[in-house]
Structures are given as C-alpha cells and as structure tokens.
Design a protein around this motif. Structure first.
Motif, PDB file in Angstrom:
ATOM      1  N   ILE A  60       0.780  -1.425  -0.062  1.00  0.00           N
ATOM      2  CA  ILE A  60       0.087  -0.052   0.082  1.00  0.00           C
ATOM      3  C   ILE A  60       0.838   1.362   0.047  1.00  0.00           C
ATOM      4  N   TYR A  61       0.776   2.203  -1.282  1.00  0.00           N
ATOM      5  CA  TYR A  61       1.695   3.181  -1.280  1.00  0.00           C
ATOM      6  C   TYR A  61       0.704   4.338  -1.060  1.00  0.00           C
ATOM      7  N   LYS A  62       1.222   5.189  -0.277  1.00  0.00           N
ATOM      8  CA  LYS A  62       0.622   6.586   0.229  1.00  0.00           C
ATOM      9  C   LYS A  62       1.204   7.921  -0.875  1.00  0.00           C
ATOM     10  N   THR A  63       0.351   7.835  -1.869  1.00  0.00           N
ATOM     11  CA  THR A  63       0.857   8.783  -2.589  1.00  0.00           C
ATOM     12  C   THR A  63       0.140  10.335  -2.399  1.00  0.00           C
ATOM     13  N   LYS A  64       0.526  11.568  -3.319  1.00  0.00           N
ATOM     14  CA  LYS A  64       0.048  12.738  -2.836  1.00  0.00           C
ATOM     15  C   LYS A  64      -1.628  12.595  -3.277  1.00  0.00           C
ATOM     16  N   ALA A  65      -2.014  11.749  -3.934  1.00  0.00           N
ATOM     17  CA  ALA A  65      -3.504  11.898  -4.393  1.00  0.00           C
ATOM     18  C   ALA A  65      -4.437  11.003  -3.402  1.00  0.00           C
ATOM     19  N   LEU A  66      -3.909   9.678  -3.544  1.00  0.00           N
ATOM     20  CA  LEU A  66      -4.884   8.504  -2.763  1.00  0.00           C
ATOM     21  C   LEU A  66      -3.794   7.470  -2.561  1.00  0.00           C
ATOM     22  N   GLN A  97     -12.481  -0.370   3.690  1.00  0.00           N
ATOM     23  CA  GLN A  97     -13.491  -0.607   4.649  1.00  0.00           C
ATOM     24  C   GLN A  97     -12.864  -0.479   5.947  1.00  0.00           C
ATOM     25  N   GLY A  98     -11.730   0.095   5.988  1.00  0.00           N
ATOM     26  CA  GLY A  98     -10.837   0.536   7.110  1.00  0.00           C
ATOM     27  C   GLY A  98     -10.643  -0.726   8.129  1.00  0.00           C
ATOM     28  N   ARG A  99     -10.421  -1.724   7.642  1.00  0.00           N
ATOM     29  CA  ARG A  99     -10.088  -2.908   8.326  1.00  0.00           C
ATOM     30  C   ARG A  99      -8.515  -3.285   8.233  1.00  0.00           C
ATOM     31  N   ILE A 100      -7.703  -2.658   7.483  1.00  0.00           N
ATOM     32  CA  ILE A 100      -6.250  -2.738   7.360  1.00  0.00           C
ATOM     33  C   ILE A 100      -5.817  -1.315   7.289  1.00  0.00           C
ATOM     34  N   GLU A 101      -4.613  -1.079   7.823  1.00  0.00           N
ATOM     35  CA  GLU A 101      -3.816   0.057   7.597  1.00  0.00           C
ATOM     36  C   GLU A 101      -2.441  -0.161   7.128  1.00  0.00           C
ATOM     37  N   ILE A 102      -2.029   1.024   6.667  1.00  0.00           N
ATOM     38  CA  ILE A 102      -0.646   0.978   6.106  1.00  0.00           C
ATOM     39  C   ILE A 102       0.074   0.803   7.440  1.00  0.00           C
ATOM     40  N   PRO A 103       0.944  -0.227   7.515  1.00  0.00           N
ATOM     41  CA  PRO A 103       1.616  -0.600   8.519  1.00  0.00           C
ATOM     42  C   PRO A 103       2.856   0.482   8.992  1.00  0.00           C
ATOM     43  N   LYS A 104       2.987   0.823  10.126  1.00  0.00           N
ATOM     44  CA  LYS A 104       3.940   1.486  10.539  1.00  0.00           C
ATOM     45  C   LYS A 104       5.551   1.049  10.430  1.00  0.00           C
ATOM     46  N   GLU A 105       6.360   1.198   9.860  1.00  0.00           N
ATOM     47  CA  GLU A 105       7.745   0.587   9.838  1.00  0.00           C
ATOM     48  C   GLU A 105       8.796   1.134  10.754  1.00  0.00           C
ATOM     49  N   ASP A 106       9.476   0.217  11.486  1.00  0.00           N
ATOM     50  CA  ASP A 106      10.592   0.626  12.441  1.00  0.00           C
ATOM     51  C   ASP A 106      11.683   0.057  12.355  1.00  0.00           C
ATOM     52  N   PHE A 107      12.625   0.154  11.516  1.00  0.00           N
ATOM     53  CA  PHE A 107      13.932  -0.457  10.967  1.00  0.00           C
ATOM     54  C   PHE A 107      15.017  -0.153  11.985  1.00  0.00           C
ATOM     55  N   LYS A 117       5.167  -9.303  20.743  1.00  0.00           N
ATOM     56  CA  LYS A 117       3.841 -10.081  20.811  1.00  0.00           C
ATOM     57  C   LYS A 117       2.951  -9.240  19.752  1.00  0.00           C
ATOM     58  N   GLY A 118       3.566  -8.444  18.595  1.00  0.00           N
ATOM     59  CA  GLY A 118       3.045  -7.795  17.708  1.00  0.00           C
ATOM     60  C   GLY A 118       2.614  -8.674  16.574  1.00  0.00           C
ATOM     61  N   GLU A 119       1.813  -8.291  15.494  1.00  0.00           N
ATOM     62  CA  GLU A 119       1.364  -9.160  14.487  1.00  0.00           C
ATOM     63  C   GLU A 119       2.493  -9.537  13.452  1.00  0.00           C
ATOM     64  N   LEU A 120       3.401  -8.723  13.183  1.00  0.00           N
ATOM     65  CA  LEU A 120       4.106  -8.825  11.974  1.00  0.00           C
ATOM     66  C   LEU A 120       5.614  -8.506  12.418  1.00  0.00           C
ATOM     67  N   ILE A 121       6.803  -9.391  12.054  1.00  0.00           N
ATOM     68  CA  ILE A 121       8.098  -8.801  12.150  1.00  0.00           C
ATOM     69  C   ILE A 121       9.003  -9.645  11.012  1.00  0.00           C
ATOM     70  N   SER A 122       9.882  -8.690  10.624  1.00  0.00           N
ATOM     71  CA  SER A 122      10.623  -9.330   9.486  1.00  0.00           C
ATOM     72  C   SER A 122      12.084  -9.195   9.773  1.00  0.00           C
ATOM     73  N   VAL A 123      13.104 -10.380   9.708  1.00  0.00           N
ATOM     74  CA  VAL A 123      14.331 -10.265  10.108  1.00  0.00           C
ATOM     75  C   VAL A 123      15.172 -10.746   8.691  1.00  0.00           C
ATOM     76  N   ASP A 124      16.466  -9.974   8.749  1.00  0.00           N
ATOM     77  CA  ASP A 124      17.090 -10.396   7.323  1.00  0.00           C
ATOM     78  C   ASP A 124      18.552 -10.477   8.048  1.00  0.00           C
ATOM     79  N   VAL A 125      19.139 -11.965   7.988  1.00  0.00           N
ATOM     80  CA  VAL A 125      20.373 -12.407   8.829  1.00  0.00           C
ATOM     81  C   VAL A 125      21.204 -12.370   7.767  1.00  0.00           C
ATOM     82  N   GLU A 126      21.549 -11.769   6.670  1.00  0.00           N
ATOM     83  CA  GLU A 126      22.549 -11.910   5.961  1.00  0.00           C
ATOM     84  C   GLU A 126      23.636 -10.720   6.283  1.00  0.00           C
TER      85      GLU A 126
END
Length: 227
Positions: free
Chosen positions: A145-151, A192-202, A218-227
């Motif tokens: 989901i990309y937040k552009t200037k318009a929508l 429908q407002g049932r999902i939102e753009i996730p806030k990223e924390d790198f 305990k959150g819903e999503l996490i991503s790890v890169d071990v390279e």
C-alpha cells in the motif's frame, strides 16, 4: 457508448495528441465501494464500445473481483490514458505522447475521485504503477500500500498478463492468480478501514538486547534479514 460515466477529463491537450481521433473511454462505475481501478489504456473492445474493461482482460478482472468479494458495479474503472494506442502498444510513440498529454487530466480525475469518497486505487500493471510514481518492478511492489499525494495505491499485475500465463502449468504461474486475488482483497479491506498502512520501524544495527527483546515481541508482524 459507455454508461455511468463519472468523470470526463478536460481535453486541454487533446488537440495535439496523436490519438485525438480515437474513442475516449472515460472513467465509469460507482463510488459505493470506495475503490477505483486503473489500467493502462483501452483495448479493441473498449475502443469500439466506449466502456473500460469489457474485453478479455475485463472478463479476467471480473473473475478476480468476484473471488475477492468485490462487486464490479460498485467500483470505478478507468485507465491512465483514455484512447487505444496503435496495436495496443503502450510503448509506442503515440502512446508515449498520450501519457504525457493525458497526465494533467489524470490528476484532475484523481482529485475528483478523492473528493467523492474513493479511498484506495488498484493500479493494474507497470504502466499504471509508473503513472502513480511508484518505483520498482510490478512484481517487487505488488500488494503493498503506497501513500501518494493523491490517494493510497495498491499496485498489482494486469489481468491481461495473468490471462496470457494462465495456461502454463508450473507452480508459480498457477499460484500467481491467487496472489493477485489477495491484492484485490487487500484493497477491499483497506477501503473498509479493516487494515491500515503498517508503520515501519527499521533497526539496521541491532544490539544483543534488541535481539533479545524481539524474542518477547507480541505484535502481528516482524521481518528479519540475517545476511
């Protein structure tokens, strides 16, 4: 000609456009779902009848929308350029000129859609993605989901691309259409407002304590890169 036209782009630059004598296929549909869908350009059937997405790609789109729980009659359908390019070649000189000349009217259309309740746009294919200034290949960026200037915009594959590959029997080709349907479903949930753009924390240089804290996350999503 087409029915339920919701917006006619200003034709300020049409007089100099090499596609000026072609049928203009304007945005059509309903604001009910809060979703607008943009392709690249009208094809043969659309050019002939003045309605967007009523050819082969449109039939495939109908299937995908149905699988995602979206009623076609409840969305806005449009294209980045309004007229069919020669041989349907979006990379032709004529289409390239049209993309430049159509942009002002395209931006006016986006303002109108936003003012009338559109919450998210599905950009079908690389051409539509590029028109929304989203960088990266369509396969790399699809489903985000990309937040552009318009929508807010969710890019994904064009149905004509999936239709061309549907006869392949390899696992990737078979699964692509279901991934595509999930992208359409995401747009519905977002509208429908049932999902939102996730806030990223790198955290590019995590300490040992940072890593330990992730074990208790305990959150819903996490991503790890071990390279």
């Amino acid at each position: 000609m087409g029915k339920n036209i919701v917006f006619k782009r200003p034709e300020l630059h049409c007089i100099t456009c090499p596609l000026r004598d072609r049928t203009k296929v304007f945005a059509q549909g309903s604001f009910k779902s809060g979703i607008a869908i943009f392709g690249e350009a009208p094809g043969f059937t659309e050019d002939k009848n003045g309605e967007p997405f009523i050819g082969i790609a449109g039939k495939y789109l109908n299937w995908g929308l149905g699988e995602a729980g979206i009623f076609r009659n409840n969305v806005i359908l449009s294209n980045t350029i309004l007229c069919k390019p020669p041989m349907n070649d979006i990379g032709s000189f004529e289409a390239t000129q049209a993309k430049n000349l159509c942009r002002a009217g395209f931006l006016e259309e986006l303002k109108y859609l936003r003012a009338h309740g559109i919450k998210v746009i599905i950009a079908l294919g690389a051409t539509a993605k590029d028109y929304f200034d989203i960088n990266g290949s369509i396969t790399e960026v699809r489903g985000s989901i990309y937040k552009t200037k318009a929508l807010s915009v969710i890019p994904t594959w064009h149905p004509s691309y999936l239709n061309r590959n549907q006869w392949k029997k390899d696992r990737v080709s078979v699964s692509m259409k279901y991934v595509w349907v999930s992208d359409l479903k995401k747009a519905l949930l977002f509208s429908q407002g049932r999902i939102e753009i996730p806030k990223e924390d790198f955290n590019l240089r995590p300490s040992l304590s940072d890593i330990q804290s992730l074990l208790d996350y305990k959150g819903e999503l996490i991503s790890v890169d071990v390279e």
